[in-house]
Scaffold this motif. Structure first.
Motif, PDB file in Angstrom:
ATOM      1  N   TYR A  16     -19.105  -4.348  21.185  1.00 26.85           N
ATOM      2  CA  TYR A  16     -19.874  -4.233  19.947  1.00 26.85           C
ATOM      3  C   TYR A  16     -20.169  -5.633  19.387  1.00 26.85           C
ATOM      4  O   TYR A  16     -19.348  -6.542  19.522  1.00 26.85           O
ATOM      5  CB  TYR A  16     -19.097  -3.455  18.882  1.00 26.85           C
ATOM      6  N   PRO A  18     -20.061  -8.557  16.719  1.00 24.60           N
ATOM      7  CA  PRO A  18     -18.900  -8.851  15.863  1.00 24.60           C
ATOM      8  C   PRO A  18     -18.890  -8.149  14.508  1.00 24.60           C
ATOM      9  O   PRO A  18     -17.860  -7.604  14.104  1.00 24.60           O
ATOM     10  CB  PRO A  18     -18.964 -10.371  15.692  1.00 24.60           C
ATOM     11  N   GLN A  19     -20.014  -8.151  13.793  1.00 26.57           N
ATOM     12  CA  GLN A  19     -20.042  -7.511  12.470  1.00 26.57           C
ATOM     13  C   GLN A  19     -19.808  -6.006  12.595  1.00 26.57           C
ATOM     14  O   GLN A  19     -19.099  -5.407  11.789  1.00 26.57           O
ATOM     15  CB  GLN A  19     -21.363  -7.803  11.760  1.00 26.57           C
ATOM     16  N   VAL A  20     -20.390  -5.386  13.608  1.00 27.43           N
ATOM     17  CA  VAL A  20     -20.210  -3.949  13.842  1.00 27.43           C
ATOM     18  C   VAL A  20     -18.771  -3.670  14.268  1.00 27.43           C
ATOM     19  O   VAL A  20     -18.152  -2.711  13.804  1.00 27.43           O
ATOM     20  CB  VAL A  20     -21.209  -3.445  14.908  1.00 27.43           C
ATOM     21  N   ARG A  21     -18.234  -4.517  15.145  1.00 24.96           N
ATOM     22  CA  ARG A  21     -16.854  -4.349  15.608  1.00 24.96           C
ATOM     23  C   ARG A  21     -15.893  -4.335  14.423  1.00 24.96           C
ATOM     24  O   ARG A  21     -14.990  -3.493  14.352  1.00 24.96           O
ATOM     25  CB  ARG A  21     -16.469  -5.449  16.584  1.00 24.96           C
ATOM     26  N   ARG A  22     -16.083  -5.239  13.468  1.00 20.40           N
ATOM     27  CA  ARG A  22     -15.203  -5.270  12.290  1.00 20.40           C
ATOM     28  C   ARG A  22     -15.270  -3.950  11.523  1.00 20.40           C
ATOM     29  O   ARG A  22     -14.242  -3.432  11.079  1.00 20.40           O
ATOM     30  CB  ARG A  22     -15.575  -6.434  11.376  1.00 20.40           C
ATOM     31  N   LYS A  23     -16.468  -3.421  11.344  1.00 20.79           N
ATOM     32  CA  LYS A  23     -16.622  -2.154  10.608  1.00 20.79           C
ATOM     33  C   LYS A  23     -15.968  -1.001  11.371  1.00 20.79           C
ATOM     34  O   LYS A  23     -15.248  -0.177  10.789  1.00 20.79           O
ATOM     35  CB  LYS A  23     -18.107  -1.846  10.377  1.00 20.79           C
ATOM     36  N   TRP A  70     -21.648   2.908  17.446  1.00 20.57           N
ATOM     37  CA  TRP A  70     -22.829   2.155  17.034  1.00 20.57           C
ATOM     38  C   TRP A  70     -23.837   2.271  18.159  1.00 20.57           C
ATOM     39  O   TRP A  70     -23.463   2.254  19.343  1.00 20.57           O
ATOM     40  CB  TRP A  70     -22.438   0.698  16.810  1.00 20.57           C
ATOM     41  N   ASP A  76     -28.534  -1.607  12.521  1.00 19.58           N
ATOM     42  CA  ASP A  76     -27.980  -1.817  11.182  1.00 19.58           C
ATOM     43  C   ASP A  76     -27.090  -0.666  10.719  1.00 19.58           C
ATOM     44  O   ASP A  76     -26.652  -0.650   9.576  1.00 19.58           O
ATOM     45  CB  ASP A  76     -29.108  -2.031  10.173  1.00 19.58           C
ATOM     46  N   VAL A 112     -24.319  -1.323   8.106  1.00 20.92           N
ATOM     47  CA  VAL A 112     -23.430  -2.433   8.434  1.00 20.92           C
ATOM     48  C   VAL A 112     -23.219  -3.352   7.234  1.00 20.92           C
ATOM     49  O   VAL A 112     -22.123  -3.887   7.042  1.00 20.92           O
ATOM     50  CB  VAL A 112     -23.973  -3.213   9.654  1.00 20.92           C
ATOM     51  N   SER A 113     -24.220  -3.510   6.403  1.00 21.81           N
ATOM     52  CA  SER A 113     -24.126  -4.442   5.275  1.00 21.81           C
ATOM     53  C   SER A 113     -23.389  -3.866   4.057  1.00 21.81           C
ATOM     54  O   SER A 113     -23.064  -4.600   3.125  1.00 21.81           O
ATOM     55  CB  SER A 113     -25.516  -4.904   4.853  1.00 21.81           C
TER      56      SER A 113
END
Length: 145
Positions: A16, A18-23, A70, A76, A112-113
């Motif tokens: 994934y 990085p930003q998606v992986r964190r979520k 995702w 997004d 994501v945001s």
């Protein structure tokens, strides 16, 4: 954070963005914490279903599978999926009408945001992981209504 026991699941998470992986790791944490806080759920099996991380109550059979993923076609957004043959999404709509975003009768959709609505998600996860308890005639207070 709970370590991965399944290498295939770990590989999906590693792929994934990085930003998606964190979520998604946050959703994973919520799933495991919710399961651990309910003795009727028992230990979860973390596996892949349809190539997506899936969480099952294999030992106790107390609930319905929860999946998270995702998709590249909607970069997004990410989602938490529930069995569409249950009334879970209908229940979530009744409780969190304007607080969550839904896809039909199968998923919660997140941007994501945006921050994750942790309490609402934990409620939804608990309802899914204990879904079959209510069907077995447990006390009404144990059921999600």
């Amino acid at each position: 954070m709970k370590p991965f026991r399944n290498r295939a699941v770990a590989s999906v998470f590693a792929a994934y963005p990085p930003q998606v992986r964190r979520k998604l790791m946050t959703l994973r944490r919520i799933i495991f914490e919710t399961a651990a806080s309910n003795e009727d759920v028992g230990e979860l099996d973390e596996t892949l279903k349809w190539g997506e991380p899936a969480y099952l109550t294999s030992n106790t059979k107390s609930g319905s599978t929860v999946r998270i993923d995702w998709k590249r076609k909607n970069p997004d957004q990410y989602a938490m999926y529930f069995n569409c043959q249950t009334n879970l999404i209908e229940t979530f709509r009744a409780v969190f009408a304007d607080d969550l975003k839904y896809e039909g009768n199968r998923a919660l959709i997140f941007n994501v945001s945006d921050p994750i609505p942790v309490q609402a998600v934990a409620f939804c996860v608990a309802a899914s992981l204990t879904y079959h308890r209510g069907k077995r005639g447990r006390a009404k207070t144990d059921r999600v209504e």
